[in-house]
Design a protein around this motif. Sequence first.
Motif, PDB file in Angstrom:
ATOM      1  N   ALA A 201     -21.096 -11.612 -39.780  1.00 55.92           N
ATOM      2  CA  ALA A 201     -21.282 -10.435 -40.632  1.00 55.92           C
ATOM      3  C   ALA A 201     -20.226  -9.382 -40.331  1.00 55.92           C
ATOM      4  CB  ALA A 201     -22.689  -9.866 -40.426  1.00 55.92           C
ATOM      5  N   ASN A 202     -19.833  -9.297 -39.054  1.00 55.53           N
ATOM      6  CA  ASN A 202     -18.788  -8.355 -38.654  1.00 55.53           C
ATOM      7  C   ASN A 202     -17.496  -9.142 -38.423  1.00 55.53           C
ATOM      8  OD1 ASN A 202     -20.453  -5.893 -38.457  1.00 55.53           O
ATOM      9  ND2 ASN A 202     -21.477  -7.003 -36.811  1.00 55.53           N
ATOM     10  N   GLY A 203     -16.692  -9.243 -39.447  1.00 56.94           N
ATOM     11  CA  GLY A 203     -15.468 -10.024 -39.368  1.00 56.94           C
ATOM     12  C   GLY A 203     -14.304  -9.234 -38.790  1.00 56.94           C
ATOM     13  N   ARG A 204     -13.118  -9.842 -38.847  1.00 55.28           N
ATOM     14  CA  ARG A 204     -11.937  -9.231 -38.245  1.00 55.28           C
ATOM     15  C   ARG A 204     -11.634  -7.863 -38.838  1.00 55.28           C
ATOM     16  NH1 ARG A 204      -5.796 -11.858 -37.672  1.00 55.28           N
ATOM     17  NH2 ARG A 204      -4.785  -9.893 -36.987  1.00 55.28           N
ATOM     18  N   ARG A 205     -11.696  -7.750 -40.162  1.00 61.86           N
ATOM     19  CA  ARG A 205     -11.332  -6.485 -40.806  1.00 61.86           C
ATOM     20  C   ARG A 205     -12.341  -5.383 -40.469  1.00 61.86           C
ATOM     21  NH1 ARG A 205      -8.407  -4.066 -44.694  1.00 61.86           N
ATOM     22  NH2 ARG A 205      -9.452  -2.577 -46.071  1.00 61.86           N
TER      23      ARG A 205
ATOM     24  N   GLN B 187     -12.617 -10.456 -18.260  1.00 63.24           N
ATOM     25  CA  GLN B 187     -12.885  -9.169 -18.893  1.00 63.24           C
ATOM     26  C   GLN B 187     -14.241  -9.273 -19.582  1.00 63.24           C
ATOM     27  OE1 GLN B 187      -9.363  -8.710 -21.280  1.00 63.24           O
ATOM     28  NE2 GLN B 187      -9.308 -10.883 -21.709  1.00 63.24           N
ATOM     29  N   ALA B 188     -14.753  -8.167 -20.062  1.00 63.74           N
ATOM     30  CA  ALA B 188     -16.077  -8.196 -20.679  1.00 63.74           C
ATOM     31  C   ALA B 188     -16.032  -8.963 -21.996  1.00 63.74           C
ATOM     32  CB  ALA B 188     -16.568  -6.774 -20.916  1.00 63.74           C
ATOM     33  N   ILE B 189     -17.007  -9.850 -22.185  1.00 64.57           N
ATOM     34  CA  ILE B 189     -17.162 -10.586 -23.440  1.00 64.57           C
ATOM     35  C   ILE B 189     -18.443 -10.086 -24.092  1.00 64.57           C
ATOM     36  CG2 ILE B 189     -17.352 -12.840 -24.528  1.00 64.57           C
ATOM     37  CD1 ILE B 189     -14.755 -12.528 -23.038  1.00 64.57           C
ATOM     38  N   THR B 190     -18.339  -9.573 -25.294  1.00 66.69           N
ATOM     39  CA  THR B 190     -19.523  -9.046 -25.972  1.00 66.69           C
ATOM     40  C   THR B 190     -19.643  -9.681 -27.361  1.00 66.69           C
ATOM     41  OG1 THR B 190     -20.693  -7.015 -26.643  1.00 66.69           O
ATOM     42  CG2 THR B 190     -18.307  -7.029 -26.892  1.00 66.69           C
ATOM     43  N   PHE B 191     -20.881  -9.952 -27.759  1.00 64.70           N
ATOM     44  CA  PHE B 191     -21.132 -10.586 -29.056  1.00 64.70           C
ATOM     45  C   PHE B 191     -22.526 -10.211 -29.523  1.00 64.70           C
ATOM     46  CE2 PHE B 191     -22.163 -13.417 -25.598  1.00 64.70           C
ATOM     47  CZ  PHE B 191     -23.417 -13.903 -25.910  1.00 64.70           C
ATOM     48  N   TYR B 192     -22.867 -10.604 -30.714  1.00 63.71           N
ATOM     49  CA  TYR B 192     -24.155 -10.222 -31.299  1.00 63.71           C
ATOM     50  C   TYR B 192     -25.172 -11.338 -31.081  1.00 63.71           C
ATOM     51  CZ  TYR B 192     -21.367  -6.525 -33.298  1.00 63.71           C
ATOM     52  OH  TYR B 192     -20.528  -5.458 -33.444  1.00 63.71           O
ATOM     53  N   HIS B 193     -26.332 -10.952 -30.556  1.00 61.67           N
ATOM     54  CA  HIS B 193     -27.358 -11.936 -30.245  1.00 61.67           C
ATOM     55  C   HIS B 193     -27.864 -12.582 -31.539  1.00 61.67           C
ATOM     56  CE1 HIS B 193     -30.831 -13.847 -28.436  1.00 61.67           C
ATOM     57  NE2 HIS B 193     -30.446 -13.434 -27.234  1.00 61.67           N
ATOM     58  N   PRO B 194     -27.970 -13.904 -31.563  1.00 62.23           N
ATOM     59  CA  PRO B 194     -28.397 -14.564 -32.808  1.00 62.23           C
ATOM     60  C   PRO B 194     -29.821 -14.233 -33.228  1.00 62.23           C
ATOM     61  CG  PRO B 194     -28.263 -16.131 -30.979  1.00 62.23           C
ATOM     62  CD  PRO B 194     -27.624 -14.869 -30.516  1.00 62.23           C
ATOM     63  N   GLU B 195     -30.652 -13.775 -32.301  1.00 57.30           N
ATOM     64  CA  GLU B 195     -32.044 -13.477 -32.655  1.00 57.30           C
ATOM     65  C   GLU B 195     -32.186 -12.191 -33.464  1.00 57.30           C
ATOM     66  OE1 GLU B 195     -34.809 -13.422 -29.455  1.00 57.30           O
ATOM     67  OE2 GLU B 195     -34.294 -15.439 -28.751  1.00 57.30           O
ATOM     68  N   ASP B 196     -31.498 -11.125 -33.013  1.00 58.14           N
ATOM     69  CA  ASP B 196     -31.729  -9.812 -33.624  1.00 58.14           C
ATOM     70  C   ASP B 196     -30.449  -9.051 -33.944  1.00 58.14           C
ATOM     71  OD1 ASP B 196     -30.892  -9.198 -31.069  1.00 58.14           O
ATOM     72  OD2 ASP B 196     -32.784  -8.300 -30.429  1.00 58.14           O
ATOM     73  N   GLY B 197     -29.285  -9.641 -33.681  1.00 60.52           N
ATOM     74  CA  GLY B 197     -28.031  -8.975 -34.009  1.00 60.52           C
ATOM     75  C   GLY B 197     -27.622  -7.868 -33.053  1.00 60.52           C
ATOM     76  N   ARG B 198     -28.360  -7.688 -31.936  1.00 56.65           N
ATOM     77  CA  ARG B 198     -27.976  -6.664 -30.960  1.00 56.65           C
ATOM     78  C   ARG B 198     -26.794  -7.146 -30.130  1.00 56.65           C
ATOM     79  NH1 ARG B 198     -30.252  -5.439 -26.902  1.00 56.65           N
ATOM     80  NH2 ARG B 198     -29.467  -3.334 -26.782  1.00 56.65           N
ATOM     81  N   PRO B 199     -25.909  -6.223 -29.723  1.00 60.33           N
ATOM     82  CA  PRO B 199     -24.803  -6.648 -28.858  1.00 60.33           C
ATOM     83  C   PRO B 199     -25.297  -6.976 -27.449  1.00 60.33           C
ATOM     84  CG  PRO B 199     -24.772  -4.263 -29.194  1.00 60.33           C
ATOM     85  CD  PRO B 199     -25.829  -4.804 -30.102  1.00 60.33           C
TER      86      PRO B 199
ATOM     87  N   LEU C 135     -30.517 -14.908 -20.878  1.00 58.21           N
ATOM     88  CA  LEU C 135     -29.969 -16.189 -20.441  1.00 58.21           C
ATOM     89  C   LEU C 135     -29.703 -17.087 -21.645  1.00 58.21           C
ATOM     90  CD1 LEU C 135     -29.122 -17.926 -18.063  1.00 58.21           C
ATOM     91  CD2 LEU C 135     -31.457 -18.823 -17.954  1.00 58.21           C
ATOM     92  N   GLY C 136     -30.593 -17.041 -22.631  1.00 54.07           N
ATOM     93  CA  GLY C 136     -30.394 -17.841 -23.838  1.00 54.07           C
ATOM     94  C   GLY C 136     -29.117 -17.463 -24.567  1.00 54.07           C
ATOM     95  N   ALA C 137     -28.811 -16.173 -24.598  1.00 53.72           N
ATOM     96  CA  ALA C 137     -27.581 -15.726 -25.240  1.00 53.72           C
ATOM     97  C   ALA C 137     -26.353 -16.286 -24.525  1.00 53.72           C
ATOM     98  CB  ALA C 137     -27.520 -14.197 -25.261  1.00 53.72           C
ATOM     99  N   MET C 138     -26.380 -16.301 -23.189  1.00 50.70           N
ATOM    100  CA  MET C 138     -25.257 -16.831 -22.431  1.00 50.70           C
ATOM    101  C   MET C 138     -25.148 -18.352 -22.597  1.00 50.70           C
ATOM    102  SD  MET C 138     -23.757 -14.227 -21.232  1.00 50.70           S
ATOM    103  CE  MET C 138     -24.377 -13.144 -22.533  1.00 50.70           C
TER     104      MET C 138
END
Length: 525
Positions: free
Chosen positions: A108-112, A258-270, A308-311
């Motif tokens: 949903a949050n692409g490069r642009r 370095q820090a790796i951050t992404f959106y959790h597939p369950e609720d979209g939270r970082p 842990l599931g997110a990782m």
Amino acid sequence: MKRAQDLTLLGGGAPLDLLVVGGGIAGAGIALEAARAGVRVALVEARDFASGTSSRSSKLVHGGLRYLAQGRIGLTREALHERQALLRDAPGLVTPLRFVLPVRRGDANGRRKLGLGLALYDRLAGQRSRQWHEPQALLAAAPGLQGAGLLGGWSYLDAQVDDARLVMRVLAEAEAHGALLLNHLAVESLQRKGAKVCGASLVDALDGNRFTVEAGCVINATGAWADDLRGSLGAKPVLRPLRGSHLLIPDWRLPVAQAITFYHPEDGRPVYALPWEGATLVGTTDVDHREDLAQEPGITQPEFDYLLGAMQLAFPALALKPADVCATWAGVRPVVASGKKVAPSKEPREHLIVDEQGLITVTGGKLTTFRSTALLALRQAANHVPALQGLVTPAAIFDPTPPGAAQALQGLSPALRERWLARFGARAPAVLACAQAGELQTIAHTGIALAELRWACRAEGVAHLDDLLLRRTRLGLLLPQGGQALLPQWRALVQAELHWDDARWQEECARYQTLIQRCYSLPKT
């Protein structure tokens, strides 16, 4: 000895100009700026310094990219300004950290979209840090990262910190300017003259003694507990306590440069994995905390599974298991309730400063903005303390460390010299002076020297084993089972410095073991 002297000064001295209640980063910042202004200030903390949210955070000093996404531009700008000040004034304690945001096909949050947000973030910060990386570069920086659908990723700069040591550094500066600082000293009740708060009745948690202090103004900086003190005046609650839980995983099991951050597939939270103190920190959750605030919080099984599931999804090749987690912790955020039925992560993170019958409450802010919030609170307190009128923002957060301090540490390894100057400032030579033979060796993989334990016991108000191992140092987080296997090696040092007999040592070990199992280990199923 110093505690006894400070208690005598507090209980038998002249009335205070200002009494600060709460020994986290908010209270510490207020005490420092008040002491700099020349007023007679004391800070009291019911438990230990930084024992609440200020030792249980995500260890980040940041502008808050997700707050920007929520349209809170003012909050983000203020936080970015204070981030830069901390990087400038606390090098080695507050350190730059590059965050990477992977972009995958179908996101949903692409490069642009992410690029536009980071461009605004950079503009508010006054400098460009964003970079675009191709997939190969991301996979090299984070071995085991899921490669399927990976288009590349953005990176940008923020910063990280040892939160509890930041509190101790601020408190040390406040004490150098004349502030009285006492932990394990709780407010039993507020004192009033007519309708106005004019002091507090205190009880010493270590010996049960009680006394009363007068003050021109009392500041309630108790964070998530702020409504308790306000409630004694009949004020209605304003906070929505939210719990943020974390995992700590050995860096060899989850290596990230370095820090790796992404959106959790369950609720979209970082969610994120970031390098911290030789390990990898995974965080964080954002859930309503409905347990008794008098009890120390711990991670729940659903939160543990969520992180842990997110990782496991992000790093499938690593095959992470619950046994790979070496420590957990949970902190309760003092979030000001909006009154709306919104998800916890949608609640505002702005601070609240309110004067109620002479009790000034400051709560709801961020670790990053502790200085600017402290100055706002003290300008409010100027209505009761004339000496605070005309308060100005200091040029630097900390006083410059004397050149002689660095020169006195020339015999140390570069890593230890940098560490001590960052954490102890002008007191670093005193840490070295107290070291005994063999105490400059670092403990296991932590980078923490045994001399730091001796100094903490001698000069930093340690009253319990968890004060020493969870906040003055982070050994209780970084070592397996809270470092309990090494307690016999530290026994002689701790007993000698704190004058504990064998019975007290055994009592403290049992207390510490119970705390580690309940609040810093894997959740009990």
